[in-house]
Write an enzyme that holds these catalytic residues in place. Structure first.
Site: not given
Ligand code: GAL
Length: 685
Positions: A114, A152-153, A318, A326, A368
């Site tokens: 991504r 996202n991020e 989060e 992962w 993930e």
């Molecule tokens: C964050 C991300 C999530 C997920 C999580 C765990 O950085 O925003 O989408 O990837 O990490 O890897």
């Protein structure tokens, strides 16, 4: 004066990240009901689901999320809707490969991960604006939607961009900044090693070089350019969403990442900022959690302080709820019983009023599969879900403190020029990294809560005045404007502590031909006569301060005084500069400057905090062992004390006054034993 955030939550609440597209529709209703039974009333969805909205270019399908949102509305679930731009679909990157970000050597990142796009591709911007517009237009008035998450991020995974679009945009950025090539050549010192530019087209984003080392002044501007590109990309989206969202709905994004002025992004684009907090990274296989001077998961309090500086009343989009991993990397164990509660309370202690767990259920597909959510693959109730349930009860018990202000005893000053310069300059990095870590550690173990204080374009002395003491450890880069604000702060009564290398550079990262501390020389009335690293073969160097031997760290500036208002507080007591000034104090107006020639260690920071009268402000109220963190939040004149035990072993605290335990509502005083990972919230009468 910086503007205040547009949106605040009006109580403490929980959420989770949910991916309807990952699960059979038959699970949706039951999932939402189980969430509600366990105190989760908000979910974030859709942030990677571009193909569900636009499966082929120009073909928009809203039915999938419409049917999910219908259900959310039936179930009374609130929704934060994410724009899906962090994962462009395959049809897009195949048809328009120019949207891909590239490695330093120009090789594009291919599909499969991504954040493989670049912010500056005009095609990508256009396609993003279309998908965001379509989503916001279609879903904007949905009653269940309470907020929007952009992308996202931003700048996660990769925060450097080397595509052709980036080079084209970089040239425009530079034309806007410098106007002429002569000005750019001067700012970048291009006469050095024959880098003088004669056409704008000769300028590129950094490319491979011998040692991959290139003009530092150019890279400093390039970093500013990346940040500006990210902010523009975010603003493009927030401007569109604002046209369609309901007035009460907020716009946010989840951070926080490097090469990005998060404060500017907040002020230009967002109503509230959210952070992704994964303290379990401290226990990844690649870390060394047993390292004796490491704070492990407690280090996330530093990140949270930084988030608080961006947005005082923030959310956690989060929050760790399971083991990390992962399928290829980042393995860490499951949170121990009590740690989810601990990390949630850590977020709340630092200013979070909304905490959303990542993720509802662990993915059974994709990269993930080991990044665990609340539920595991088997979908049964488990101890993590019970812990969420307990967290829900807990936040109800402490809810009255939602929105309270975090009380810091002092501020650690930062600014983006110096952060970015330190990424390029190994001398700067070594000092800055170590000193900031040590200042934070000292603040933690001495129970002296601190804030991160960013000097921004619009920061004024009035904002700084809430801190009796500011430590600006190594501002190599000083600007006229920041110098002026600091001068006003000191004159008005503040105490400013400066470390070595202050004032070495200008804002292009060029060294100034002035004695250090450069622009702060007249305020500090000091001069740096000589300086040196403490090399690996050298013994530690100390200064004699009020009869104590205090270590002066990794680097020593040897000071001299230049004015009538300065006095020497400490002299070096070893090395070839023994007897020469190490620490000077200058009175100016109602305040003072302490110019210290060294770098910060947890021990010398405690001395500085004690000398300036801010050390351990709550020692009359509570006695706490080093293993516990304390935080104080204040609202409507009421004070709330958090005590967080990060240790697996019980820890004894002593409440020296009668206070109210917010969970039991009992009045307590005297010895209290906190179990391993236990947290307490007390209201002070
Ligand atoms: C964050 C991300 C999530 C997920 C999580 C765990 O950085 O925003 O989408 O990837 O990490 O890897």
């Amino acid at each position: 004066m910086r503007k205040t955030q547009n949106f605040k939550w009006d109580g403490l609440s929980l959420g989770t990240c949910y991916y309807p597209e990952h699960w059979d529709k038959k699970l949706w209703r039951e999932d939402l009901r189980r969430m509600k039974e366990n105190g989760i009333f908000t979910i974030r969805i859709a942030e990677f689901a571009w193909s569900k909205l636009e499966p082929r270019e120009g073909e928009f399908t809203f039915e999938f999320f419409d049917s999910f949102l219908d259900l959310a509305e039936e179930e009374g679930m609130k929704v934060i809707f994410g724009t899906p731009t962090a994962t462009p679909p395959v049809w897009l990157t195949e048809k328009y490969p120019e949207v891909l970000n590239c490695r330093l050597d120009g090789t594009p990142f291919r599909h499969g991960m991504r954040r493989h796009y670049n912010y500056n591709s005009p095609v990508y911007r256009k396609l993003c604006s279309v998908i965001v517009e379509k989503a916001a237009e279609h879903y904007g008035q949905r009653p269940c939607i309470v907020g929007w998450q952009i992308d996202n991020e931003i700048n996660c995974e990769v925060d450097v961009f080397y595509s052709e679009s980036d080079t084209a945009a970089f040239r425009e950025f530079l034309k806007g900044k410098y106007g002429t090539l002569d000005a750019l050549n001067e700012a970048w010192g291009t006469v050095f090693w024959n880098q003088t530019y004669t056409e704008w087209e000769e300028i590129y984003v950094p490319r491979p070089t011998v040692h991959d080392s290139t003009n530092p002044h150019q890279v400093l501007d390039y970093t500013r350019f990346i940040s500006a590109s990210a902010v523009q990309f975010c603003k493009m989206q927030s401007d569109i969403i604002r046209k369609y969202k309901k007035p009460q709905d907020f716009i946010t994004t989840n951070g926080m990442f490097g090469n990005l002025d998060n404060h500017e992004m907040m002020d230009e684009c967002l109503d509230v900022y959210t952070y992704d907090s994964y303290p379990n990274f401290a226990y990844c296989l690649c870390e060394d959690p047993k390292h004796s001077d490491d704070l492990n998961d407690r280090k996330w309090s530093r990140n949270l302080s930084e988030v608080r500086s961006v947005c005082p009343h923030f959310g956690i989009m989060e929050q760790q709820s399971g083991a990390n991993g992962w399928n290829t990397r980042m393995e860490a164990p499951a949170p121990k019983p009590g740690q989810m509660m601990l990390w949630t309370m850590q977020s709340i202690a630092h200013g979070a009023d909304y905490v959303s767990f990542f993720r509802w259920r662990t993915a059974v597909i994709g990269t993930e599969i080991y990044w665990h959510g609340i539920l595991d693959y088997d979908n049964r109730d488990n101890r993590k879900l019970s812990e969420v349930h307990r967290i829900w009860k807990r936040i109800q018990a402490v809810n009255e403190m939602a929105g309270a202000e975090y009380q810091a005893a002092f501020g650690l000053v930062r600014d983006y020029d110096n952060i970015w310069d330190s990424q390029l300059d190994v001398w700067h990095m070594r000092l800055a990294k170590k000193s900031e870590k040590e200042i934070f550690t000292a603040s933690q173990i001495s129970h002296t809560p601190m804030d991160m204080v960013y000097l921004l374009e619009d920061t004024d002395a009035e904002e700084l005045m809430k801190y009796p003491v500011l430590i600006y450890p190594h501002p190599l880069i000083l600007t006229e404007k920041r110098t002026e604000v600091l001068e006003q702060y000191v004159k008005a009564g503040g105490c400013l502590i400066l470390g070595c290398r202050t004032g070495q550079k200008d804002e292009n990262g060029r060294c100034v031909m002035l004695p250090m501390p450069g622009l702060l020389s007249s305020l500090a009335q000091t001069d740096v006569k000589e300086f040196t690293f403490i090399g690996p073969a050298d013994d530690a160097v100390f200064m004699d301060w009020q009869g104590k031997q205090v270590e002066t760290g990794l680097f020593n500036d040897i000071l001299a005084t230049t004015g009538p208002d300065v006095r020497i507080l400490a002299k070096y007591s070893s090395n070839y500069y023994e007897g020469r000034p190490a620490l000077a104090e200058t009175v100016c107006g109602k305040g003072k400057v302490l110019h210290f020639g060294g770098t910060f260690t947890r021990e010398n920071v405690k001395e500085f905090l004690a000398y300036t009268g801010v050390l351990s402000p709550y020692q009359e109220l509570v006695e706490v062992p080093e293993a516990c963190e304390i935080a104080m939040r204040v609202k409507d004149g009421k004070k709330y004390l958090f005590v967080l035990n990060y240790d697996k072993e019980p820890q004894k605290i002593v409440l020296k006054e009668a206070v109210m335990d917010m969970d039991t509502k009992d009045e307590v005083q005297g010895n209290v034993l906190l179990k391993g990972y236990e947290t307490k919230v007390y209201r002070i009468f």
